[in-house]
Design a protein around this motif. Structure first.
Motif, short mmCIF file in Angstrom:
data_model
loop_
_atom_site.label_atom_id
_atom_site.label_comp_id
_atom_site.label_asym_id
_atom_site.label_seq_id
_atom_site.Cartn_x
_atom_site.Cartn_y
_atom_site.Cartn_z
N GLU A 1 6.39 -28.59 6.82
CA GLU A 1 6.77 -29.89 6.92
C GLU A 1 5.89 -30.59 7.96
OE1 GLU A 1 10.78 -31.17 4.81
OE2 GLU A 1 10.53 -30.56 3.10
N LEU B 1 5.37 -34.26 6.84
CA LEU B 1 6.79 -35.35 6.01
C LEU B 1 7.53 -34.96 6.97
CD1 LEU B 1 6.31 -33.03 2.45
CD2 LEU B 1 5.61 -35.13 2.99
N PRO C 1 1.06 -37.18 4.55
CA PRO C 1 0.28 -36.88 3.98
C PRO C 1 -1.17 -37.31 3.68
CG PRO C 1 2.17 -36.98 3.59
CD PRO C 1 2.51 -37.76 4.35
N PHE D 1 0.02 -26.86 0.32
CA PHE D 1 1.58 -26.91 0.64
C PHE D 1 2.28 -26.62 -0.36
CE2 PHE D 1 5.59 -28.67 2.30
CZ PHE D 1 5.70 -27.21 2.63
N VAL D 2 2.66 -25.03 -0.55
CA VAL D 2 4.01 -24.63 -1.80
C VAL D 2 4.97 -25.16 -1.29
CG1 VAL D 2 4.32 -23.11 -3.33
CG2 VAL D 2 2.01 -23.33 -3.15
N PRO D 3 5.76 -25.81 -1.33
CA PRO D 3 7.17 -25.90 -0.97
C PRO D 3 8.39 -24.78 -0.86
CG PRO D 3 6.68 -27.81 -2.11
CD PRO D 3 5.67 -27.09 -2.16
N MET E 1 10.06 -31.44 -5.05
CA MET E 1 9.31 -31.58 -4.43
C MET E 1 7.78 -30.80 -4.41
SD MET E 1 8.67 -31.14 -0.39
CE MET E 1 9.64 -32.58 0.64
#
Lengths: 513, 369
Positions: free
Chosen positions: A301, A306, A332, A344-346, A352
């Motif tokens: 993050e 973030l 971002p 970004f694959v959170p 999210m």
């Protein structure tokens, strides 16, 4: 010979038809004994403890208290058998004082006589060496004090069997030592204590016996005095399993993203990232291994803009312009405006990465909806993209207009990964992308990551399964408690070695310099 | 293996969430709810008043459709309620609980009344109307955006804040009426009765035509705004998950403030329409609870502007019907309120059965543990 204070025999718990959280687990703890329950994340430790404390009911198996078979149907039953659980997340009311929280939920008259309560709390504190002011309000307390209140709460209720779920995860080393001293005193007073943890050094210094779980299965119990770190690690992570993931050699890797001396502090003021340095190279998969909660989420993050960064640098080497851009302190949007193609694959897919109530098309727009000069949305391209992803990744869905929350976990993940890859990134970060997915969906995701690598993308993959990390990644960054324990070569890595690095006390630095 | 172990009893019934329900079935459940409500109300009517419930229901219907005048009043009231509902919708979609529509409408109306009162006929009517419109919308915005700014920056609770702003607005109205009406009656008469300056003109032979047309346009606007604009999309994302919004780089604070500007502006506009188009005066009861009824209207319509036309009309229909039976049968107003209450209770209650399924304990013996 005395009967164990609590004994579990062949406990099995399934969730649904496929997931087996616990399989034939056997445990016993005697009075005046500390048992450590050791296992990686998702190995079923918490499920097992929830069974003992009456939150879950086992599908098979028996529980004995002092040699008598019992049925624990609810936390109330557990309380009846003098079992007390100290949860990882405190269940306290902020605006109440310690004493008020301690008697909360008790039926006795004395609940209203705060003087008697205070006296009893003081007496318990003196007996075990707690340091607590019964009249202090919870919101004024530190994390360690709150934990003390939780422990006194179960002692006040007369618990003889105490279960602590990762009690040291939130404590500083000094506080941990204090807690251990108290636990030893309780042990001397004849309490049976079960402590859930994955920190090996704590296990070795505190407990009498260690029970190990791996992927829900009960591996065995060993006497602490007769074991060592290496044996425990092997029990915990198991032998190497081959997955047959096709791993090609990276093609002319160059540093794409360089993280230098990164430090982050979370909202509670705890240092979650401590002097992290590494670089992610193009055409390479960099794995990140570590016990869950060691700072993986914060690290990704922070890179994605973030998470506020306290100090350090995040440098992006732009392949188009050749310039070096500082990403630290940027939002971002600002990062994207710099021309950084960061996907970004959170970890939290529906909380999210995607919006559960929106359909696949609207989820495709999440990152790109700003495109176009008018104030209106352009749904044509997202619709095409949605259909392409459904086709290419074989997403099982009634239509592109289906809300994503109605899809299965694997399909949700395909939609998310598909969208992130469609942005043709130069850096792709994925946090636990296969968590909760079945084998086939997992392989689909591994292949997608592999393809991206072959296309020259710098892939950062946070995983929990060491077998996968070793098979998939070119290099593996191991972190422990927010610090880098070292970076190992994925082709030469040894599972036991990584396991040791993951559990190193407070992160180490011997692999550096 | 075991013999005398206690069995674990499954509870008598347990409730599970439905993931999907066919539309037809959902509407079936709603219809059943309305019928059950009518039956229960009928029982209440018979036991309390001894009137024939069918007669009562016919009168209730006549309350809205009994004459052309009544019908136009129905439309006008529906338009006003719909207007407030449209105002609260973007905020609620964003999960910003704006309970202050009442106050936002009131300050809008107050601003219009103030313009009329002080300007008298010093400027042409069209210019005055324009001035009124702008000041009303601005006042509504101020009342709406203040709680939004506090929420965005200091994370204050918007429900309490907006609710409290209602009382401030009410006291302001009381204060100005006292200033404007020196005789102490605290009742503001019709403003500019002679010149009709600042009154919205009558078109198509109907007093309220302009109100209705403006609200109809607003409904179309809100529908497009929510479904097809980028800002509407941002509202949905923020409402669903602030984390997702941050993840895709939406400035959550900005969206909260911007959306409440819109919400407040439409409330202010409603105040203007009520003063300039309908009442031509101001009182503390200008909004008459619409700020709260609108929340129910919006929620029943699942924040869908087109559906809100129906739900707002339905609520107004119930209110008018209740008033009608109260006068026709010389009933206490409370009796008609009871009927309205029962009907709304059943409709809202039916949503539970649409979203959840009740599973009774199965007959066969539970498995041994």
């Amino acid at each position: 010979m005395a009967k164990p204070a609590i004994e579990l025999k062949n406990i099995t718990k399934r969730f649904g038809s496929k997931v087996v959280a616990n399989k034939n687990v056997c445990l016993s703890v005697y009075k005046g004994e500390i048992l450590s329950l050791l296992g990686e994340n998702g190995s079923g430790k918490t499920t097992l403890m929830n069974i003992i404390s009456g939150i879950y009911y086992p599908d098979e198996g028996k529980i004995f208290i002092d040699g008598e078979e019992v049925v624990i149907r609810s936390p109330k039953d557990a309380f009846k058998y003098k079992i007390g659980m100290i949860h990882q997340h405190f269940k306290l009311i902020d605006v109440f004082s310690a004493a008020q929280n301690i008697v909360l939920g008790l039926k006795e008259e004395e609940r209203f006589d705060i003087k008697t309560v205070t006296a009893k709390v003081k007496q318990i504190s003196e007996q075990y060496g707690f340091d607590i002011d019964p009249n202090k309000k919870i919101y004024e307390m530190s994390v360690s004090e709150k934990q003390t209140v939780e422990i006194i709460k179960v002692l006040y209720r007369g618990a003889d069997i105490l279960i602590l779920d990762e009690p040291t995860a939130v404590l500083t080393p000094q506080e941990t030592q204090k807690l251990f001293a108290i636990l030893r005193r309780m042990k001397e007073a004849g309490k049976a204590i079960i402590i859930i943890t994955h920190k090996l050094h704590e296990v070795l210094s505190l407990s009498d016996k260690v029970a190990v779980l791996r992927k829900g299965e009960y591996i065995g119990t060993v006497v602490t005095a007769e074991t060592n770190e290496a044996q425990l690690t092997e029990m915990m992570v198991g032998k190497k399993i081959s997955l047959n993931i096709n791993r090609s050699l990276p093609k002319d890797p160059v540093d794409r993203l360089a993280v230098k001396n990164l430090c982050c502090v979370n909202a509670e003021g705890v240092k979650v990232l401590d002097d992290i340095s590494f670089s992610a190279r193009s055409g390479e998969i960099l794995g990140i291994a570590g016990i869950a909660g060691s700072g993986q989420r914060e690290l990704l993050e922070a890179i994605a803009g973030l998470q506020p960064v306290q100090s350090g640098d995040i440098i992006y080497n732009n392949p188009k312009t050749g310039s070096q851009d500082e990403l630290r302190g940027k939002t971002p949007i600002q990062i994207r405006e710099l021309g950084v193609r960061l996907s970004f694959v959170p970890e939290d897919r529906l909380g999210m990465g995607l919006v559960g109530n929106m359909d696949i098309i609207d989820n495709m727009m999440l990152r790109s909806y700003r495109k176009g000069k008018t104030m209106f949305l352009e749904r044509k391209k997202p619709k095409d993209l949605a259909e392409r992803i459904i086709n290419d990744l074989e997403v099982v869905t009634p239509s592109a207009q289906t809300p994503v929350r109605k899809l299965s976990g694997g399909n949700v993940q395909k939609v998310l990964v598909g969208r992130e890859i469609a942005a043709s990134p130069t850096v792709l970060m994925a946090a636990y992308p296969v968590r909760g997915l079945d084998i086939n969906s997992s392989y689909a995701i591994y292949n997608l990551l592999n393809q991206q690598k072959e296309n020259g993308v710098a892939v950062i993959f946070v995983g929990e399964d060491l077998d996968v990390l070793i098979e998939l990644c070119d290099r593996i960054l191991v972190i422990s408690s927010g610090k880098v324990s070292g970076i190992v070569d994925g082709r030469k890595a040894d599972k036991g070695e990584i396991g040791l690095m993951m559990t190193k006390a407070g992160g180490g630095s011997k692999n550096e310099n | 293996m075991k013999t005398n172990e206690k069995t674990i009893k499954e509870p008598l019934f347990h409730i599970t969430r439905r993931t999907d329900i066919p539309r037809l079935r959902a509407w079936g459940i709603r219809l059943i709810a309305i019928f059950s409500a009518l039956i229960v109300s009928a029982l209440v009517i018979v036991t309390i008043t001894n009137y024939n419930p069918v007669e009562v229901y016919v009168k209730m219907f006549e309350g809205s459709f009994g004459s052309q005048r009544k019908f136009f009043i129905l439309l006008q009231n529906t338009a006003m309620l719909l207007c407030v509902s449209l105002a609260v919708t973007p905020a609620f979609k964003m999960k910003f609980w704006n309970l202050g529509a009442e106050g936002q409408v009131l300050v809008g109306g107050l601003a219009s009344a103030a313009c009329m009162f002080y300007a008298k006929d010093s400027m042409p009517s069209w210019l005055l109307i324009l001035v009124m419109l702008v000041t009303s919308i601005l006042s509504g915005i101020i009342w709406g955006v203040l709680p939004a700014i506090f929420k965005a920056i200091w994370r204050t609770n918007e429900s309490l804040f907006t609710l409290m702003m209602n009382y401030v607005a009410m006291q302001l109205v009381s204060f100005f009426i006292m200033v404007w009406v020196p005789n102490g009656s605290s009742v503001m008469g019709v403003i500019n009765q002679q010149s009709e300056c600042g009154w919205l003109p009558t078109i198509f032979g109907q007093r309220y035509s302009i109100n209705i047309i403006i609200v109809a346009l607003l409904t179309v606007f809100m529908f497009i705004y929510l479904h097809f604009s980028k800002q509407g999309y941002e509202i949905s994302v923020v409402g669903e998950s602030e984390n997702t919004a941050r993840y895709v780089g939406i400035n959550v604070k900005k969206v909260i403030i911007r959306t409440m500007i819109i919400s407040g502006a439409i409330c202010g506009l409603t105040g203007f329409l009520l003063v300039s188009g309908t009442n031509h005066t101001i009182s503390r009861e200008l909004a008459g609870g619409m700020g709260f009824t609108a929340i129910m209207v919006a929620w029943l319509a699942k924040f869908e502007p087109t559906m809100m036309i129906l739900t707002s009309m339905f609520i107004v229909f119930l209110q008018k019907g209740a008033g009608e039976i109260a006068t026709a049968f010389r009933l206490n107003e409370s009796v008609s309120d009871i009927i309205t209450g029962i009907i709304i209770f059943f409709i809202i209650g039916s949503e539970f059965f649409i979203n959840y399924k009740i599973n009774m304990r199965s007959k066969q013996k539970e498995a041994q543990v």
